[in-house]
Design a protein around this motif. Structure first.
Motif, mmCIF file in Angstrom:
data_model
loop_
_atom_site.group_PDB
_atom_site.id
_atom_site.type_symbol
_atom_site.label_atom_id
_atom_site.label_comp_id
_atom_site.label_asym_id
_atom_site.label_seq_id
_atom_site.Cartn_x
_atom_site.Cartn_y
_atom_site.Cartn_z
ATOM 1 N N VAL A 49 0.457 -13.914 -4.609
ATOM 2 C CA VAL A 49 0.860 -14.293 -3.254
ATOM 3 C C VAL A 49 -0.332 -14.098 -2.321
ATOM 4 C CG1 VAL A 49 2.432 -13.776 -1.351
ATOM 5 C CG2 VAL A 49 3.245 -13.613 -3.719
ATOM 6 N N GLU A 50 -0.641 -15.124 -1.556
ATOM 7 C CA GLU A 50 -1.722 -15.079 -0.573
ATOM 8 C C GLU A 50 -1.104 -14.952 0.813
ATOM 9 O OE1 GLU A 50 -5.043 -15.262 -1.204
ATOM 10 O OE2 GLU A 50 -4.810 -15.556 -3.370
ATOM 11 N N LEU A 51 -1.485 -13.916 1.532
ATOM 12 C CA LEU A 51 -0.983 -13.737 2.898
ATOM 13 C C LEU A 51 -1.956 -14.327 3.911
ATOM 14 C CD1 LEU A 51 0.404 -10.074 2.980
ATOM 15 C CD2 LEU A 51 1.673 -12.214 2.757
ATOM 16 N N MET A 60 -6.209 -6.366 2.034
ATOM 17 C CA MET A 60 -6.039 -7.373 0.989
ATOM 18 C C MET A 60 -5.299 -8.590 1.540
ATOM 19 S SD MET A 60 -4.916 -5.016 -2.279
ATOM 20 C CE MET A 60 -4.367 -6.446 -3.178
ATOM 21 N N THR A 61 -5.639 -9.749 1.002
ATOM 22 C CA THR A 61 -4.911 -10.962 1.353
ATOM 23 C C THR A 61 -4.207 -11.554 0.141
ATOM 24 O OG1 THR A 61 -6.877 -12.323 1.011
ATOM 25 C CG2 THR A 61 -6.456 -11.547 3.263
ATOM 26 N N SER A 62 -4.556 -11.074 -1.051
ATOM 27 C CA SER A 62 -4.011 -11.609 -2.292
ATOM 28 C C SER A 62 -3.321 -10.483 -3.069
ATOM 29 C CB SER A 62 -5.158 -12.196 -3.116
ATOM 30 O OG SER A 62 -4.681 -12.753 -4.297
ATOM 31 N N TYR A 63 -2.076 -10.747 -3.489
ATOM 32 C CA TYR A 63 -1.273 -9.725 -4.167
ATOM 33 C C TYR A 63 -0.692 -10.297 -5.457
ATOM 34 C CZ TYR A 63 -1.437 -7.332 0.325
ATOM 35 O OH TYR A 63 -1.864 -6.711 1.477
ATOM 36 N N ARG A 71 2.582 -5.247 -5.418
ATOM 37 C CA ARG A 71 3.885 -5.745 -4.943
ATOM 38 C C ARG A 71 4.387 -4.873 -3.794
ATOM 39 N NH1 ARG A 71 6.504 -6.130 -9.859
ATOM 40 N NH2 ARG A 71 7.073 -3.960 -9.659
ATOM 41 N N MET A 72 4.292 -3.569 -3.951
ATOM 42 C CA MET A 72 4.719 -2.646 -2.907
ATOM 43 C C MET A 72 3.846 -2.806 -1.659
ATOM 44 S SD MET A 72 7.278 -0.430 -2.856
ATOM 45 C CE MET A 72 7.581 0.232 -4.463
ATOM 46 N N GLY A 73 2.549 -2.982 -1.861
ATOM 47 C CA GLY A 73 1.639 -3.191 -0.739
ATOM 48 C C GLY A 73 1.953 -4.473 0.021
ATOM 49 N N LEU A 74 2.280 -5.528 -0.699
ATOM 50 C CA LEU A 74 2.661 -6.791 -0.067
ATOM 51 C C LEU A 74 3.892 -6.592 0.817
ATOM 52 C CD1 LEU A 74 2.571 -10.021 0.072
ATOM 53 C CD2 LEU A 74 4.298 -9.880 -1.721
ATOM 54 N N TYR A 75 4.911 -5.952 0.272
ATOM 55 C CA TYR A 75 6.145 -5.754 1.035
ATOM 56 C C TYR A 75 5.905 -4.869 2.259
ATOM 57 C CZ TYR A 75 9.388 -8.456 -1.677
ATOM 58 O OH TYR A 75 10.059 -9.516 -2.237
ATOM 59 N N ARG A 76 5.124 -3.844 2.091
ATOM 60 C CA ARG A 76 4.807 -2.958 3.228
ATOM 61 C C ARG A 76 4.094 -3.743 4.326
ATOM 62 N NH1 ARG A 76 0.626 0.206 5.108
ATOM 63 N NH2 ARG A 76 1.293 2.156 6.064
#
Length: 130
Positions: A49-51, A60-63, A71-76
Motif C-alpha cells: 500500500v502506497e500512502l 514511510m510511504t510504502s507498507y 501493517r500496524m504502522g499503516l493503520y496507525r
C-alpha cells in the motif's frame, strides 16, 4: 501553607479554559473524519500500500501488508493523518477490528477514545482481549 479563610486551599479542577477548548477542538478534528459505520472500510488486506504525502509526510510511504509491523504502522498513520475520504480507501473493517486490541495502544489517547466512543465493536473487542 495551611488553609484558612484568607487563603483557602486550591480546589482541583480540569484544564484551564484555553487548554480545554484546544482539547475539544482536537477531539472534534478526529470525530469529523469518522465513517458512519465500520462497514464503510473496504481498504486492502494484502499487497503493498502506497500512502499519499498528506498522510505519510514524515516517514514511510510504502507498507507491505504481509508484514505485521508495517501493517500496524499503516493503520496507525492512517488513523492519525487520514482525512475522512482516506479512511474507507486505506482501512479494512475486519482488519481494523482484529488489530484494535494492540493498535489502540499505539495511537494517541484522543484517537483511541474517539474511535471507541463511536464504535462499540472496537470498545467491546478491547474488553474481550483484556
Amino acid at each position: 501553607m495551611s488553609s484558612s479563610p484568607q487563603h483557602p486551599a486550591p480546589t482541583p479542577s480540569g484544564p484551564p479554559g484555553p487548554v480545554a477548548e484546544d482539547l475539544a477542538l482536537y477531539r472534534e478534528k478526529f470525530r469529523r473524519r469518522l465513517p458512519e459505520s465500520l462497514d464503510e472500510l473496504h481498504g486492502p488486506t494484502q499487497g503493498v500500500v502506497e500512502l499519499p504525502l498528506h498522510m505519510a509526510w514524515s516517514g514511510m510511504t510504502s507498507y507491505d501488508m504481509s508484514k505485521p509491523r508495517q501493517r500496524m504502522g499503516l493503520y496507525r498513520t492512517v488513523l492519525h493523518e487520514g482525512l475522512r475520504d482516506d479512511l474507507p480507501h486505506y482501512l479494512n473493517r475486519d482488519l481494523l477490528v482484529q488489530l484494535w486490541p494492540v493498535l489502540r495502544t499505539l495511537v494517541g489517547r484522543t484517537v483511541r477514545t474517539v474511535w471507541e466512543d463511536a464504535f462499540a465493536e472496537l470498545a467491546s473487542r478491547t474488553r474481550a482481549a483484556a
